[in-house]
Design a protein around this motif. Structure first.
Motif, PDB file in Angstrom:
ATOM      1  N   ASP A 228      -7.579 -10.893 -44.688  1.00 28.34           N
ATOM      2  CA  ASP A 228      -7.771 -11.937 -45.697  1.00 28.34           C
ATOM      3  C   ASP A 228      -8.354 -13.185 -45.029  1.00 28.34           C
ATOM      4  N   LEU A 229      -7.754 -13.563 -43.911  1.00 22.56           N
ATOM      5  CA  LEU A 229      -8.233 -14.751 -43.199  1.00 22.56           C
ATOM      6  C   LEU A 229      -9.582 -14.493 -42.520  1.00 22.56           C
ATOM      7  N   VAL A 230      -9.778 -13.292 -41.989  1.00 24.34           N
ATOM      8  CA  VAL A 230     -11.070 -12.966 -41.369  1.00 24.34           C
ATOM      9  C   VAL A 230     -12.189 -13.115 -42.404  1.00 24.34           C
ATOM     10  N   GLY A 231     -11.928 -12.627 -43.637  1.00 24.53           N
ATOM     11  CA  GLY A 231     -12.923 -12.772 -44.716  1.00 24.53           C
ATOM     12  C   GLY A 231     -13.238 -14.236 -44.965  1.00 24.53           C
ATOM     13  N   LEU A 262     -10.814  -2.290 -52.634  1.00 28.45           N
ATOM     14  CA  LEU A 262      -9.669  -3.142 -52.317  1.00 28.45           C
ATOM     15  C   LEU A 262      -9.705  -3.514 -50.839  1.00 28.45           C
ATOM     16  N   MET A 263      -9.455  -4.800 -50.549  1.00 28.30           N
ATOM     17  CA  MET A 263      -9.404  -5.247 -49.150  1.00 28.30           C
ATOM     18  C   MET A 263      -7.944  -5.453 -48.777  1.00 28.30           C
ATOM     19  N   PRO A 264      -7.472  -4.823 -47.686  1.00 25.94           N
ATOM     20  CA  PRO A 264      -6.085  -5.073 -47.275  1.00 25.94           C
ATOM     21  C   PRO A 264      -5.910  -6.510 -46.800  1.00 25.94           C
ATOM     22  N   PHE A 265      -4.682  -7.001 -46.882  1.00 25.20           N
ATOM     23  CA  PHE A 265      -4.393  -8.363 -46.436  1.00 25.20           C
ATOM     24  C   PHE A 265      -4.322  -8.391 -44.912  1.00 25.20           C
ATOM     25  N   ASP A 276       0.375  -1.687 -58.594  1.00 19.99           N
ATOM     26  CA  ASP A 276       1.272  -2.034 -57.486  1.00 19.99           C
ATOM     27  C   ASP A 276       0.559  -2.909 -56.457  1.00 19.99           C
ATOM     28  N   ALA A 277      -0.725  -2.636 -56.284  1.00 24.71           N
ATOM     29  CA  ALA A 277      -1.475  -3.345 -55.249  1.00 24.71           C
ATOM     30  C   ALA A 277      -1.865  -4.756 -55.693  1.00 24.71           C
ATOM     31  N   PHE A 278      -1.918  -4.957 -57.019  1.00 18.77           N
ATOM     32  CA  PHE A 278      -2.496  -6.193 -57.547  1.00 18.77           C
ATOM     33  C   PHE A 278      -1.942  -7.468 -56.919  1.00 18.77           C
ATOM     34  N   ARG A 279      -0.624  -7.648 -57.007  1.00 22.57           N
ATOM     35  CA  ARG A 279      -0.033  -8.938 -56.635  1.00 22.57           C
ATOM     36  C   ARG A 279      -0.359  -9.353 -55.195  1.00 22.57           C
ATOM     37  N   ASN A 280      -0.276  -8.414 -54.266  1.00 25.04           N
ATOM     38  CA  ASN A 280      -0.482  -8.776 -52.862  1.00 25.04           C
ATOM     39  C   ASN A 280      -1.914  -8.616 -52.371  1.00 25.04           C
ATOM     40  N   TYR A 281      -2.736  -7.939 -53.151  1.00 26.30           N
ATOM     41  CA  TYR A 281      -4.069  -7.613 -52.624  1.00 26.30           C
ATOM     42  C   TYR A 281      -5.235  -8.136 -53.461  1.00 26.30           C
TER      43      TYR A 281
END
Lengths: 315, 240
Positions: A228-231, A262-265, A276-281
């Protein structure tokens, strides 16, 4: 290498937008929540980020036919979810010092949507003393001055003064950085340059500082697989007047992305189910959509600027 | 026999000896020890071999109080090194020996030659020129290499390594910031020592503040403190 990078940007951006498109229903406000019960972080922030990704894709225009196709649909969807802007108007009336209505509205103005009543309200609120004494961090206040500029309102504060109070504007020791400060730093750049729309608005000193230290942060957070931060850091590069386009990091970033966009955090694998993935990803995926879009548009601009042979670029 | 009665494993006693020697160098820099003697560090511990190993590991760093702090050097201090190189001979002629070891050994011999006033020293190892990272090496591995040869970061030397350090100050600074962010104060301190010799350190790095910070982080690590003490001294001398 530039051509290969363009196709990386195209793939990262388009597949992320496609994931957002597929998850659009999860971004919408629950229709039964009364305005005064709206939780801005829970209900409003996801849609704000969603609109950001759509609005940058619309602004950058022809970064790929699929992107050009999806982004207006996303924006229409989000605008409808907001009652064509009237929900933002209601929200702002009910919460006069809340900043999200203006920030979200600004993204829609970027894509040509307008709500005259909301603009009257925003202009009125901007004349209050309260608007000039906001209890917000300086990098957050820069979000407001940029929003005001996009809408055509008077900014509530002097940007140079705000910049001088940020971590980045102080040319802080590059090793005195943590996760939250890194995000604050990236957003100072995003708001000042309007998400790479106006790179020339970044002060010269800040550009020199970033050119020197951005490679360090990219290296450290890439190693830590903080995607997330790298992006966001890759986006900072794209906001500079003359981006470096760090190929190795872009390749690592693209490799981290799921096939469905989807991009992982971080290094942890996201759940397969979209709900399920929505909130965190949703956030890293929004970042991937914007970063990929900007890589293509700034990459093309650099290529055409350097060679001035427009015909060869699209091929 | 209980485990407590057993001799400590050699690695442990070597580490203890290295730390004790490094702490003593630090005291020599920070003024609390006017009588820094290398010869005092041999014959103190029950394990003489460990003490000699410590001198092999620290190499020129054990001599820095004489070299940059102007502590008077006695013949005894240098004679100890004859024993060190006999017990732990150089493996520089072996093909597999790393460029870092080759350079550290060559530099120790140069410094000993200079201090004893015996002869002209030997030529810079050509193998180092061929094997060491060069100007084309990306800043990350290059800065790690420079950290590994921080023992050479002393004023008055002109070798390919010193020239590279002055050409790539920005990369040294990047390496130091990277090391700190990766939780590696030792590498940060070693790169800061190279930076302390350069006139064009990027001001944002805040070299003096970085050294203070690393010193506090490494309060229990004499080897890191040694690098900090040398760097702070060089910085002070450079300023005056």
């Amino acid at each position: 290498m530039r051509d290969a990078l363009l196709s990386i940007g195209h793939h990262v951006g388009t597949s992320a937008l496609e994931w957002l498109d597929g998850a659009a229903h999860l971004f919408a406000f629950p229709p039964d929540v009364p305005v005064l019960d709206v939780n801005t972080n829970r209900h409003v922030k996801p849609l704000a980020e969603f609109a950001l990704a759509g609005s940058i894709a619309v602004r950058e225009g022809a970064t790929g036919s699929r992107q050009a196709q999806i982004s207006p649909v996303l924006m229409d969807y989000a605008w409808n979810a907001l009652g064509n802007g009237s929900f933002l108007h209601e929200l702002q009336l009910a919460m006069p010092v809340e900043t999200y209505p203006m920030e979200i509205y600004a993204m829609f103005t970027r894509a040509g949507y307008r709500h005259p009543e909301l603009e009257v309200l925003l202009a009125h609120l901007g004349r209050l003393r309260a608007a000039h004494a906001r209890e917000l961090l300086p990098n957050r206040q820069l979000a407001l001055t940029n929003s005001a500029r996009l809408i055509g309102l008077e900014p509530h504060a002097d940007e140079a003064e705000l910049v001088a109070r940020t971590w980045l504007g102080n040319a802080s020791e590059p090793w005195a950085l943590d996760f939250a400060t890194a995000y604050a730093m990236t957003h100072t750049v995003f708001h000042l340059s309007d998400w790479a729309g106006q790179p020339e608005r970044l002060p010269r000193r800040m550009v020199d500082y970033l050119r020197r230290w951005l490679p360090v942060w990219l290296d450290v957070y890439r190693e830590a697989q903080q995607w997330d931060l790298v992006g966001e850091l890759l986006m900072v590069d794209l906001c500079l007047p003359d981006p470096e386009f760090p190929a190795d990091t872009w390749i690592a970033y693209a490799t981290a992305q799921n096939e469905d966009g989807l991009m992982p955090f971080g290094s942890e694998a996201p759940p397969e189910d979209t709900e399920d993935a929505f909130r965190n990803y949703y956030h890293p995926t929004v970042v991937a959509a914007v970063a990929g879009t900007l890589l293509v548009s700034r990459g093309i601009a650099t290529l055409t600027g350097a060679t001035d042979t427009r015909e060869t670029v699209g091929g | 026999m209980s485990r407590l009665d057993a001799d400590p494993p050699p690695r442990l006693s070597y580490t203890t000896a290295v730390d004790a020697l490094a702490a003593s160098v630090v005291r020599a820099f920070r003024g609390a020890d006017d009588t820094y003697r290398i010869s005092d560090h041999v014959g103190l511990l029950p394990d003489r071999r460990a003490e000699l190993a410590a001198l092999r590991v620290l190499g020129v760093d054990a001599l820095t109080p004489f070299l940059v702090r102007n502590r008077p050097v006695l013949a005894d201090d240098l004679a100890v090194f004859d024993e060190v190189v006999t017990v732990f001979p150089s493996d520089s002629t072996r093909v597999t020996t790393s460029v870092v070891r080759r350079l550290r050994h060559w530099f120790l011999e140069e410094v000993l030659t200079e201090l004893t006033g015996a002869g002209k020293g030997t030529a810079y190892p050509r193998s180092a020129d061929e094997l060491a990272p060069n100007d084309g090496t990306p800043w990350q591995p290059w800065s790690v290499f420079m950290a590994q040869v921080s023992t050479m970061a002393l004023p008055g030397w002109v070798t390919p390594v010193h020239l590279a350090a002055s050409r790539r100050t920005e990369d040294l600074a990047r390496g130091a910031a990277r090391a700190l962010l990766r939780g590696d104060p030792y590498t940060a301190a070693r790169l800061a020592r190279w930076l302390a010799l350069q006139p064009d350190v990027p001001p944002e790095l805040g070299l003096a503040g970085l050294l203070e910070h690393v010193d506090l982080l490494a309060a229990r690590d004499p080897r890191t403190q040694l690098e900090v003490a040398v760097a702070q001294h060089l910085l002070e001398v450079g300023r005056s």
